[in-house]
Design a protein around this motif. Structure first.
Motif, PDB file in Angstrom:
ATOM      1  N   VAL A 114     -97.867  65.110  25.881  1.00 51.18           N
ATOM      2  CA  VAL A 114     -99.262  64.798  26.174  1.00 51.18           C
ATOM      3  C   VAL A 114     -99.424  64.706  27.686  1.00 51.18           C
ATOM      4  CG1 VAL A 114    -101.095  63.108  25.839  1.00 51.18           C
ATOM      5  CG2 VAL A 114     -99.469  63.560  24.009  1.00 51.18           C
ATOM      6  N   TYR A 115    -100.519  65.271  28.175  1.00 51.73           N
ATOM      7  CA  TYR A 115    -100.773  65.241  29.606  1.00 51.73           C
ATOM      8  C   TYR A 115    -101.080  63.822  30.048  1.00 51.73           C
ATOM      9  CZ  TYR A 115    -103.172  65.882  34.049  1.00 51.73           C
ATOM     10  OH  TYR A 115    -103.551  65.791  35.363  1.00 51.73           O
ATOM     11  N   LYS A 116    -100.409  63.412  31.111  1.00 59.06           N
ATOM     12  CA  LYS A 116    -100.659  62.086  31.674  1.00 59.06           C
ATOM     13  C   LYS A 116    -101.154  62.283  33.097  1.00 59.06           C
ATOM     14  CE  LYS A 116     -98.555  57.685  32.750  1.00 59.06           C
ATOM     15  NZ  LYS A 116     -97.305  56.945  32.913  1.00 59.06           N
ATOM     16  N   HIS A 117    -102.333  61.757  33.377  1.00 61.63           N
ATOM     17  CA  HIS A 117    -102.946  61.914  34.691  1.00 61.63           C
ATOM     18  C   HIS A 117    -102.133  61.159  35.733  1.00 61.63           C
ATOM     19  CE1 HIS A 117    -105.724  61.307  38.019  1.00 61.63           C
ATOM     20  NE2 HIS A 117    -106.372  62.361  37.573  1.00 61.63           N
ATOM     21  N   PRO A 118    -101.762  61.847  36.831  1.00 60.07           N
ATOM     22  CA  PRO A 118    -101.037  61.136  37.888  1.00 60.07           C
ATOM     23  C   PRO A 118    -102.004  60.214  38.611  1.00 60.07           C
ATOM     24  CG  PRO A 118    -101.465  63.379  38.553  1.00 60.07           C
ATOM     25  CD  PRO A 118    -101.938  63.241  37.140  1.00 60.07           C
ATOM     26  N   ARG A 119    -101.851  58.938  38.410  1.00 56.38           N
ATOM     27  CA  ARG A 119    -102.792  58.004  39.013  1.00 56.38           C
ATOM     28  C   ARG A 119    -102.627  58.003  40.511  1.00 56.38           C
ATOM     29  NH1 ARG A 119    -102.245  54.047  34.253  1.00 56.38           N
ATOM     30  NH2 ARG A 119    -103.865  54.941  32.965  1.00 56.38           N
ATOM     31  N   LYS A 120    -103.714  58.231  41.179  1.00 57.66           N
ATOM     32  CA  LYS A 120    -103.684  58.288  42.635  1.00 57.66           C
ATOM     33  C   LYS A 120    -103.548  56.878  43.177  1.00 57.66           C
ATOM     34  CE  LYS A 120    -106.247  59.755  46.639  1.00 57.66           C
ATOM     35  NZ  LYS A 120    -107.447  60.305  47.167  1.00 57.66           N
ATOM     36  N   ASN A 121    -102.673  56.722  44.144  1.00 58.26           N
ATOM     37  CA  ASN A 121    -102.526  55.434  44.803  1.00 58.26           C
ATOM     38  C   ASN A 121    -103.597  55.368  45.878  1.00 58.26           C
ATOM     39  OD1 ASN A 121    -101.765  53.059  45.927  1.00 58.26           O
ATOM     40  ND2 ASN A 121     -99.630  53.631  46.271  1.00 58.26           N
ATOM     41  N   TRP A 122    -104.647  54.643  45.610  1.00 61.26           N
ATOM     42  CA  TRP A 122    -105.783  54.615  46.517  1.00 61.26           C
ATOM     43  C   TRP A 122    -105.478  53.841  47.786  1.00 61.26           C
ATOM     44  CZ3 TRP A 122    -107.608  49.718  47.426  1.00 61.26           C
ATOM     45  CH2 TRP A 122    -107.277  48.742  46.503  1.00 61.26           C
ATOM     46  N   ARG A 123    -104.367  53.123  47.827  1.00 60.23           N
ATOM     47  CA  ARG A 123    -104.017  52.389  49.046  1.00 60.23           C
ATOM     48  C   ARG A 123    -103.412  53.304  50.093  1.00 60.23           C
ATOM     49  NH1 ARG A 123    -102.265  49.237  44.834  1.00 60.23           N
ATOM     50  NH2 ARG A 123    -103.472  47.344  44.535  1.00 60.23           N
TER      51      ARG A 123
END
Length: 153
Positions: free
Chosen positions: A108-117
């Motif tokens: 299943v595709y897992k979105h690479p969560r962007k590190n907004w910091r």
């Protein structure tokens, strides 16, 4: 349309000069010119509208022919698939799904969560360092201090 030659135009000009008079003739000529310009713009707008409507009708006809062709292709594909299914159906009620191997489970595709910091620049750091692009901003005072000539004692 009207067939106006140079002789007829000169005759109209002389008659207008006599009837209207030399004082009012320039103003009347300007008015006639603006009215003729408006009439030409109106005629051009009507022509453009007629052309647009004709093109729209042609596009509608083309759309219907393309849709009909797409429906025909879809029907041909469906009939071909049904023929193939009938041809390859297994005897004695066995189904193809029972004979086939189980489908492999896809991850299943897992979105690479962007590190907004983390600030991510548009240009990579390695490209900047290779081409000598400045990566840090200097204040005005720091720039003056950096480029000030040193005193030699």
């Amino acid at each position: 349309m009207l067939d106006l030659g140079i002789e007829k135009m000169a005759l109209i000009g002389v008659v207008a000069l006599i009837v209207i008079g030399p004082e009012k003739l320039p103003r009347v000529a300007r008015t006639v010119g603006t009215l003729l310009g408006k009439a030409q713009r109106y005629v051009n707008d009507v022509k453009a509208e007629v052309n647009r409507s004709m093109e729209l009708d042609e596009l509608r006809k083309m759309k219907t022919t393309v849709e009909d062709a797409a429906r025909d292709v879809e029907q041909n594909i469906h009939s071909g698939v049904s023929d193939l299914e009938k041809q390859f159906s297994t005897p004695a009620g066995e189904t193809l799904s029972a004979l086939a191997e189980p489908e492999p489970v896809m991850p299943v595709y897992k979105h690479p969560r962007k590190n907004w910091r983390l600030k991510q620049g548009a240009t990579p750091q390695w490209y900047k360092s290779r081409n000598g692009v400045r990566t840090k901003a200097l204040s005005g005072a720091a720039r003056v201090a950096r480029y000030r000539p040193h005193k030699v004692s």
